[in-house]
Design an enzyme around this catalytic site. Structure first.
Site, PDB file in Angstrom:
ATOM      1  CE1 TYR A 168     -29.756 -37.086 -10.047  1.00  0.00           C
ATOM      2  CE2 TYR A 168     -30.045 -35.328  -8.432  1.00  0.00           C
ATOM      3  CZ  TYR A 168     -29.804 -35.737  -9.733  1.00  0.00           C
ATOM      4  OH  TYR A 168     -29.597 -34.800 -10.717  1.00  0.00           O
ATOM      5  CE  LYS A 172     -26.373 -36.204 -11.015  1.00  0.00           C
ATOM      6  NZ  LYS A 172     -25.805 -36.201 -12.370  1.00  0.00           N
TER       7      LYS A 172
HETATM    8  N1  LIG Z   1     -33.081 -31.349 -15.098  1.00  0.00           N
HETATM    9  C1  LIG Z   1     -32.690 -31.002 -13.901  1.00  0.00           C
HETATM   10  O1  LIG Z   1     -33.431 -30.342 -13.154  1.00  0.00           O
HETATM   11  C2  LIG Z   1     -31.315 -31.374 -13.430  1.00  0.00           C
HETATM   12  C3  LIG Z   1     -30.867 -30.762 -12.254  1.00  0.00           C
HETATM   13  C4  LIG Z   1     -29.602 -31.105 -11.782  1.00  0.00           C
HETATM   14  C5  LIG Z   1     -28.831 -32.023 -12.465  1.00  0.00           C
HETATM   15  N2  LIG Z   1     -29.284 -32.603 -13.597  1.00  0.00           N
HETATM   16  C6  LIG Z   1     -28.412 -33.568 -14.268  1.00  0.00           C
HETATM   17  O2  LIG Z   1     -28.270 -33.213 -15.619  1.00  0.00           O
HETATM   18  C7  LIG Z   1     -28.048 -34.378 -16.409  1.00  0.00           C
HETATM   19  C8  LIG Z   1     -29.026 -34.397 -17.570  1.00  0.00           C
HETATM   20  O3  LIG Z   1     -30.333 -34.418 -17.028  1.00  0.00           O
HETATM   21  P1  LIG Z   1     -31.643 -34.044 -17.877  1.00  0.00           P
HETATM   22  O4  LIG Z   1     -32.498 -33.211 -16.997  1.00  0.00           O
HETATM   23  O5  LIG Z   1     -31.281 -33.555 -19.202  1.00  0.00           O
HETATM   24  O6  LIG Z   1     -32.312 -35.515 -17.931  1.00  0.00           O
HETATM   25  P2  LIG Z   1     -32.897 -36.390 -19.154  1.00  0.00           P
HETATM   26  O7  LIG Z   1     -33.482 -37.613 -18.555  1.00  0.00           O
HETATM   27  O8  LIG Z   1     -33.784 -35.546 -20.020  1.00  0.00           O
HETATM   28  O9  LIG Z   1     -31.587 -36.716 -19.984  1.00  0.00           O
HETATM   29  C9  LIG Z   1     -30.654 -37.669 -19.542  1.00  0.00           C
HETATM   30  C10 LIG Z   1     -30.137 -38.420 -20.750  1.00  0.00           C
HETATM   31  O10 LIG Z   1     -29.196 -39.404 -20.280  1.00  0.00           O
HETATM   32  C11 LIG Z   1     -29.505 -40.649 -20.922  1.00  0.00           C
HETATM   33  N3  LIG Z   1     -29.051 -41.750 -20.056  1.00  0.00           N
HETATM   34  C12 LIG Z   1     -29.567 -42.110 -18.863  1.00  0.00           C
HETATM   35  N4  LIG Z   1     -28.930 -43.199 -18.391  1.00  0.00           N
HETATM   36  C13 LIG Z   1     -27.985 -43.523 -19.313  1.00  0.00           C
HETATM   37  C14 LIG Z   1     -27.009 -44.555 -19.391  1.00  0.00           C
HETATM   38  N5  LIG Z   1     -26.902 -45.502 -18.429  1.00  0.00           N
HETATM   39  N6  LIG Z   1     -26.166 -44.574 -20.455  1.00  0.00           N
HETATM   40  C15 LIG Z   1     -26.276 -43.636 -21.434  1.00  0.00           C
HETATM   41  N7  LIG Z   1     -27.201 -42.656 -21.421  1.00  0.00           N
HETATM   42  C16 LIG Z   1     -28.054 -42.598 -20.366  1.00  0.00           C
HETATM   43  C17 LIG Z   1     -31.013 -40.633 -21.116  1.00  0.00           C
HETATM   44  O11 LIG Z   1     -31.442 -41.557 -22.102  1.00  0.00           O
HETATM   45  C18 LIG Z   1     -31.251 -39.164 -21.481  1.00  0.00           C
HETATM   46  O12 LIG Z   1     -31.134 -38.951 -22.874  1.00  0.00           O
HETATM   47  C19 LIG Z   1     -28.193 -35.567 -15.466  1.00  0.00           C
HETATM   48  O13 LIG Z   1     -26.911 -36.009 -15.055  1.00  0.00           O
HETATM   49  C20 LIG Z   1     -28.956 -34.978 -14.299  1.00  0.00           C
HETATM   50  O14 LIG Z   1     -28.715 -35.662 -13.095  1.00  0.00           O
HETATM   51  C21 LIG Z   1     -30.516 -32.291 -14.097  1.00  0.00           C
END
Ligand SMILES: NC(=O)c1ccc[n+]([C@@H]2O[C@H](COP(=O)([O-])OP(=O)(O)OC[C@H]3O[C@@H](n4cnc5c(N)ncnc54)[C@H](O)[C@@H]3O)[C@@H](O)[C@H]2O)c1
Length: 274
Positions: A168, A172
């Protein structure tokens, strides 16, 4: 209504940060293209979003007056990405903003040498190559328009390491690098590219948030224990909300940031100030 008459494409729009960004874009007057995989990937040990969740996001956007195009596409597939972007241009005639948000947080939870080839590949393929595929499909449209804004949702894991999250973290960090290089490629054509780095985000039921639970599960601890670790890691006294990310994404998308490109905006409650 800072995005009135703009077309905003959002990947991973079915839930979480992607849903928050989509609804906020609709509130700002944009028409939205909502892309999600709506199905699972074999190497990812938790459920990705469903078609029903994507439709819920669409409903919330329509409630705010947006025209909505819903596309099921896996960002790991070049052909699926291309056909979703073609459908967006056919429907709206332009793409002003791309929010590259789709991402996976696991497989994780073990030292770097214990990842299998498949686990390593899927993390890089979705989190790093996925945004690149989207940029490859959308950039020609934005270059022809001589305007556009691309927001790559990276992570504080794009700025520092996290123990037992090598795949991961690598993906990133790569996305932050892609952001800087693409910003230089497209700056002469007035297409901006920036990265947004969320810190620990609260699992907000309003957007079906579950990432904190996924991280906790992969580390073998409870969600409450994970939240306590997250709270101790930030400088402020609360975690980040998906709405905080949406606010920053909309700022990067719109004209108020018109001279901002190649930057990394951390929305992390002070995590990276340490
Ligand atoms: N939540 C956190 O704490 C956090 C922190 C840092 C970064 N992020 C980043 O933020 C972004 C969103 O994360 P989130 O927390 O909302 O997660 P989440 O899992 O709730 O949402 C991610 C979405 O992406 C979709 N997805 C995953 N793989 C896919 C693919 N191959 N093709 C199309 N869609 C796909 C999933 O179905 C989901 O709807 C991500 O890139 C994550 O790495 C999240």
């Amino acid at each position: 209504m800072g995005l009135h008459d703009r077309t905003v494409v959002i990947t991973g729009a079915a839930r979480g940060i992607g849903r928050a960004c989509a609804v906020r874009a609709a509130e700002e007057g944009a028409d939205v293209v909502l892309i999600d995989i709506c199905g699972d990937l074999p190497a990812v040990p938790y459920p990705l979003a469903s078609a029903e969740q994507l439709e819920n996001t669409a409903r919330l956007c329509r409630k705010n007056g947006a025209s909505v195009l819903v596309e099921t596409a896996d960002v790991s597939s070049r052909s699926a990405v291309r056909s979703a972007v073609t459908a967006a241009v056919d429907r709206f005639g332009r793409i002003d903003v791309l929010i590259n948000n789709a991402g996976i947080g696991a497989p994780s939870g073990r030292p770097a040498h214990e990842f299998t080839e498949e686990e390593w590949r899927v993390l890089l393929d979705v989190n790093l190559s996925g945004p690149w595929r989207m940029i490859a499909a959308v950039a020609p449209v934005m270059i022809a328009q001589r305007s556009g804004s691309i927001v790559n949702v990276a992570s504080t894991a794009g700025l520092v390491g996290y123990r037992h999250f090598a795949g991961y973290v690598a993906s990133k960090h790569g996305l932050v690098g892609l952001t800087r290089a693409a910003a230089l490629d497209y700056a002469p054509m007035n297409v901006r590219v920036n990265a947004l780095c969320p810190g620990p985000v609260r699992d907000d039921p309003a957007v079906d948030g579950q990432m904190a639970a996924v991280v906790a599960e992969s580390l073998g601890i409870s969600t409450e224990e994970q939240e306590a670790v997250d709270l101790a890691s930030v400088a402020m006294s609360s975690l980040v909300d998906p709405a905080d990310l949406a606010g920053a994404a909309i700022w990067l998308a719109g004209d108020d940031s018109r001279k901002v490109t190649g930057t990394v905006v951390a929305v992390d409650a002070g995590f990276s100030a340490h």
